[in-house]
Design an enzyme around this catalytic site. Structure first.
Site, PDB file in Angstrom:
ATOM      1  CG  HIS A  33      -0.348   0.244   2.540  1.00 46.73           C
ATOM      2  ND1 HIS A  33      -1.078   0.552   3.670  1.00 46.73           N
ATOM      3  CD2 HIS A  33       0.940   0.234   2.959  1.00 46.73           C
ATOM      4  CE1 HIS A  33      -0.270   0.722   4.698  1.00 46.73           C
ATOM      5  NE2 HIS A  33       0.952   0.524   4.306  1.00 46.73           N
ATOM      6  CB  CYS A  64       3.263   5.826   5.391  1.00 46.80           C
ATOM      7  SG  CYS A  64       3.873   4.989   6.865  1.00 46.80           S
ATOM      8  CG  HIS A 115       5.337   0.749   2.652  1.00 50.79           C
ATOM      9  ND1 HIS A 115       4.636   1.912   2.380  1.00 50.79           N
ATOM     10  CD2 HIS A 115       4.839   0.281   3.809  1.00 50.79           C
ATOM     11  CE1 HIS A 115       3.771   2.140   3.353  1.00 50.79           C
ATOM     12  NE2 HIS A 115       3.865   1.159   4.233  1.00 50.79           N
ATOM     13  CG  HIS A 167       2.904  -3.398   6.201  1.00 53.04           C
ATOM     14  ND1 HIS A 167       3.850  -2.925   7.072  1.00 53.04           N
ATOM     15  CD2 HIS A 167       2.345  -2.308   5.617  1.00 53.04           C
ATOM     16  CE1 HIS A 167       3.855  -1.592   7.030  1.00 53.04           C
ATOM     17  NE2 HIS A 167       2.957  -1.195   6.153  1.00 53.04           N
ATOM     18  CG  HIS A 207       0.786 -12.497  -1.971  1.00 48.73           C
ATOM     19  ND1 HIS A 207       0.478 -13.230  -0.852  1.00 48.73           N
ATOM     20  CD2 HIS A 207       2.114 -12.626  -2.136  1.00 48.73           C
ATOM     21  CE1 HIS A 207       1.569 -13.777  -0.372  1.00 48.73           C
ATOM     22  NE2 HIS A 207       2.585 -13.430  -1.125  1.00 48.73           N
ATOM     23  CD  GLU A 234       0.652  -0.862   8.576  1.00 47.20           C
ATOM     24  OE1 GLU A 234      -0.268  -0.667   7.764  1.00 47.20           O
ATOM     25  OE2 GLU A 234       1.250   0.058   9.168  1.00 47.20           O
TER      26      GLU A 234
HETATM   27 ZN   LIG Z   1       2.461   0.626   5.587  1.00 46.13          ZN
END
Ligand SMILES: [Zn+2]
Length: 138
Positions: free
Chosen positions: A14, A23, A27, A29, A68, A123
């Site tokens: 995201h 952010c 990137h 998680h 994914h 997260e």
């Molecule tokens: Zn993030």
């Protein structure tokens, strides 16, 4: 009050629109989600809900929709570009923050009829967002 929870893991990418820090960049998680159900009374088997039924539903939804996958705000200018080259994206009306993803999962679990009271989205190992809804009756 009886309570059970189920832990599941999924991966997502995201970026956050208008975020002043890192952010705002794409990137990903490796997230852990904990779905908690509550009931005042147990069913005839002595359960709040069969763990297998809850796990099957949540795992299936995650795999179909956001595992994914790239979660993006519908106003993200990258969206047309990525969709134009066939990239898989899950479009959200809100910024794809951990808080909003937790609420999204909560809403899907509730819609499926489970007595969900909280979804916690970890997260990272140290960052967790929770969404709690109204407590269901019995
Ligand atoms: Zn993030």
């Amino acid at each position: 009050m009886y309570s059970i929870s189920k832990d599941l893991h999924f991966c997502y990418g995201h970026r956050l629109l208008h975020h002043p820090g890192k952010c705002r960049h794409l990137h990903g998680h490796n997230a852990r989600v904990v779905v908690r159900l509550e009931r005042a009374a147990l069913d005839e088997l002595g359960m709040v809900c069969d763990f297998a039924d809850l796990g099957r539903f949540v795992k299936g939804w995650l795999e179909r929709e956001i595992d994914h996958n790239l979660l993006l705000h519908r106003d993200d200018p990258l969206l047309p570009l990525l969709q134009g080259v066939g990239e898989r994206c899950y479009v959200m009306d809100r910024n794809p923050t951990a808080e909003n993803i937790a609420q999204l999962i909560f809403a899907e679990v509730a819609r499926a009829g489970f007595p969900v009271v909280e979804v916690a989205l970890h997260e990272t190992a140290s960052a967790c967002a929770r969404y709690r809804g109204d407590r269901p009756s019995a």
